[in-house]
Design an enzyme around this catalytic site. Structure first.
Site, PDB file in Angstrom:
ATOM      1  N   ASP A 104       0.819  -1.215   0.000  1.00 27.02           N
ATOM      2  CA  ASP A 104       0.000   0.000   0.000  1.00 27.02           C
ATOM      3  C   ASP A 104       0.852   1.265   0.000  1.00 27.02           C
ATOM      4  O   ASP A 104       2.016   1.259   0.428  1.00 27.02           O
ATOM      5  CB  ASP A 104      -0.899   0.038   1.243  1.00 27.02           C
ATOM      6  N   HIS A 256       3.864  -2.362   3.245  1.00 28.82           N
ATOM      7  CA  HIS A 256       3.850  -0.974   2.746  1.00 28.82           C
ATOM      8  C   HIS A 256       5.172  -0.679   2.050  1.00 28.82           C
ATOM      9  O   HIS A 256       6.244  -1.018   2.572  1.00 28.82           O
ATOM     10  CB  HIS A 256       3.643   0.027   3.888  1.00 28.82           C
TER      11      HIS A 256
END
Length: 736
Positions: A104, A256
């Site tokens: 993400d 991430h």
């Protein structure tokens, strides 16, 4: 006494040059519009850059404790992939021993390339949920990502919590990110992951309508069932452990590649891949999970067969996406470059303030010490030249003030073809030392030259027809001529009609200009302008340089530079004060300053060779010319950009810091203004208008200068424009 220059009784026909000038002036409007469009384009670029960086309008609240009774139970208890095939919400779980590796918040120029390198080394596919603003800023990373075989999904454009946004905002977030993907990699996608989402059981009544709406638009929403929590930076071992599914189950695993410092993620990722493979896990994308599920259970979904998430961008979407990426590239280059440039301009402006304060103080102390003297007192008579064109409202006050002069003078009123009876008014006063010379309308320079030719004395004082002198003005003004090196003297012009807002603004400007700028230029021996309202000249010096030139609209600046180049010294006499009527409306003010600034540019260009003048006569070219160009043209032209950048900083970066910086600059200007008012013994109450002056009046002056620059750069010419006078500036106190 009256002298009349022959006149044809009507105004002369315009010459060929003047007709050409009129045509050129007619072209200025579209040129100004072009300049304004360029300024608008810059504003748009700054707004785009701010939007990309600051999540304007973003709401980063994470939903907690909200009800979920509107959400179907099979969704709350289902797998991490939610589709709406056939209009019905259906969830998909990741098969056992399978990991859908997702990332993400990217792309990030530091961490994403390292993640891609690790994935390429281990031949692991992944799905990246990208923030549209980051995609538009780093399109090359996204191209490499897609080329390497990875899958991408939408993570909104500004990383905003869509649960609290309008339908229009939700649609805009999705469409802008699709455009960014189209411009960066030539694709669009059907995958979506909401910022601040987690597992499906966290869906609530606020977020569910968003997923339903996006599902109807063909999007597949992807959630998480195993979170590495790498954003907490708990250590490599914990990241690996937390990302490992329980009991050989399949999982949608979250890492991430942006949003913070991700060195632990980079270190943990290879170890995680190796451990998962050692346990028999395979890696796939979200589309890979869906294809496996569809192959294992044909007909499990109503509607068409599930396909890969990527679509080729074509038509308008592709070109709009490329335009977006190109615009962002311009913003990425322009805004930092602008910030550096404006920082240089800001340092120059602050340096100028500091230099003015230091030099003005030194000038004041030098001129006001007891032993200072220009030389033997000048007592011989001088000639005062008053050029007048339609000055019926002011001429009586002007001549009345001169009648009370404490210095012997002759007054020469040169009527430049007035049509309102100005010359008749001057003659009707029957003052014994006044001569009225009538001439056909030829302009102010011609009127002044006519007055110089008819002057009886070797010192000539020039003033405007709307100006009044104090009784001691002429005596103070001519004292510097005791020094044989002085060829001209600038007086101290003051705004007489200062009771209005516009007048007060100009009053502040005049006081600062005459008590800081002119003192500084005087001390540096490079005075750029003898003001038309009050100036004195040696007659022989004026005639030697060819008189007042008609080449420019700033004949006062032109003659001043010419005197410098001829070797004469030009000084400032602060005690010689004249009261002038400043423009009373914004339209007249614009007209006056437009002419002044344009004429100054003409004069500087005319005397550009002064930059190479040698010896004492070259001092103006070496010192004055660079200072005038820098502080009267270049810096003011860029000053509006400083204000724009300040506003940009307030909106997009740090409001408090930007506001404090603006207040600090205003404080420095107030300090300079207060010192100028102290030197001129003016009342400080007018300084209360200064903050408003900075917000309104100063912006207008910048626009005037920009307008003048456009006119000069495009080859246009201006003609003299007469300002409307009211005659409200009367004889100063003490003159009667």
């Amino acid at each position: 006494m009256s002298t009349t220059t022959p006149s044809r009784g009507r105004r002369r026909a315009p010459s060929r040059m003047e007709r050409a000038a009129g045509k050129a002036a007619a072209l200025q409007k579209p040129r100004v519009i072009l300049a304004l469009l360029l300024l608008l384009a810059l504003v748009c670029v700054m707004l785009l850059d701010g939007y990309l960086r600051a999540e304007v309008g973003g709401d980063q609240r994470v939903r907690t404790g909200a009800a979920s009774d509107d959400v179907p139970d099979d969704v709350l208890d289902g797998g991490p992939i939610v589709t709406f095939r056939g209009g019905r919400a259906t969830t998909v779980s990741v098969p056992d021993k399978t990991i859908a590796l997702t990332f993400d918040d990217g792309p990030n120029p530091t961490w994403t390339p390292q993640v891609l390198a690790i994935l390429e080394k281990y031949d692991v596919p992944a799905t990246f949920f990208l923030v549209g603003s980051m995609v538009s800023r780093y399109p090359g990373i996204v191209r490499d990502m897609v080329k390497q075989g990875h899958e991408v999904g939408i993570h909104t454009f500004t990383h905003v919590d869509l649960s609290y946004q309008s339908d229009a905002r939700v649609r805009r977030e999705m469409e802008q990110t699709q455009l960014a993907l189209a411009g960066a990699a030539g694709i669009t996608t059907t995958l979506f992951r909401a910022p601040y989402s987690s597992e499906t059981d966290a869906i609530d009544n606020y977020s569910w309508p968003v997923y339903e709406k996006l599902g109807q638009d063909g999007y597949t929403s992807v959630f998480v069932d195993t979170d590495s929590d790498d954003w907490k930076r708990p250590g490599v071992s914990k990241i690996v452990r937390w990302a490992t599914p329980e009991k050989d189950k399949g999982a949608s695993v979250l890492f991430h590649d942006a949003g913070g410092e991700r060195s632990q993620t980079i270190e943990a990722l290879p170890k995680y891949i190796e451990e998962m493979r050692a346990k028999g896990y395979t890696f796939t994308t979200i589309s890979g999970v869906m294809e496996q599920t569809n192959a294992a259970a044909p007909g499990a979904f109503d509607g068409p067969r599930l396909q890969a998430a990527h679509r080729e961008a074509t038509g308008a979407v592709l070109y709009e996406g490329k335009a977006l990426v190109a615009a962002v590239a311009v913003a990425e280059w322009a805004v930092p470059a602008l910030s550096v440039g404006l920082m240089v301009v800001g340092v120059a402006v602050m340096g100028r303030f500091g230099m003015m304060l230091v030099l003005a103080r030194r000038h004041h102390r030098r001129r006001n010490r007891r032993r200072f003297s220009w030389g033997p007192t000048v007592t011989r008579p001088v000639s005062v030249i008053v050029p007048a064109y339609n000055e019926k409202e002011c001429i009586a006050n002007t001549l009345d003030s001169l009648a009370h002069s404490t210095h012997p003078i002759e007054i020469i009123v040169v009527d430049d073809g007035s049509t309102d009876g100005t010359a008749d008014i001057a003659e009707s006063l029957r003052m014994p030392n006044v001569r009225v010379i009538r001439q056909a309308n030829a302009g102010k320079p011609a009127a002044l030259n006519n007055g110089v030719r008819n002057a009886s004395h070797d010192i000539v004082v020039m003033m405007d027809g709307d100006t009044v002198f104090e009784p001691d003005t002429v005596r103070q003004l001519v004292q510097p001529f005791a020094d044989p090196q002085v060829g001209a003297v600038a007086g101290n012009a003051k705004v007489g009609n200062r009771t209005t807002v516009i007048g007060a603004w100009q009053h502040i400007e005049y006081v600062m200009g005459f008590n800081l700028d002119r003192r500084m230029y005087d001390l540096l021996r490079c005075m750029p302008t003898i003001p038309g309202a009050i100036g004195a000249f040696r007659r022989e010096a004026v005639l030697a340089v060819g008189g007042m030139s008609e080449d420019t609209l700033a004949e006062d600046t032109d003659i001043t530079i010419a005197l410098h180049r001829a070797g004469w010294r030009v000084v400032y006499q602060e005690h010689a004060r004249a009261w002038t009527e400043a423009p009373g409306s914004l339209k007249q003010l614009w007209s006056q300053r437009y002419r002044w600034s344009y004429g100054t540019m003409q004069a500087l260009w005319k005397h550009r060779k002064s930059l190479t003048d040698k010896g004492p006569s070259g001092r103006f070219g070496r010192v004055g010319m660079p200072l005038v160009v820098l502080f009267q043209i270049v810096t003011p032209v860029f000053a509006p950009l400083i204000d724009l950048f300040t506003l940009y900083s307030m909106i997009f970066i740090d409001f408090r810091a930007a506001l404090l910086a603006w207040c600090a600059v205003l404080g420095v200007q107030l300090l300079c203004a207060a010192y100028a008012f102290r030197l001129d013994r003016e009342k400080y109450r007018y300084l209360l208008m200064m903050p408003l002056q900075q917000l309104a009046y100063r912006q207008m002056m910048y626009l005037v200068l920009i307008h003048s620059c456009v006119t000069a750069l495009t080859g246009g010419r201006l003609r003299w424009q007469k300002l409307k006078r009211t005659g409200e500036v009367g004889t100063p106190a003490g003159a009667s």
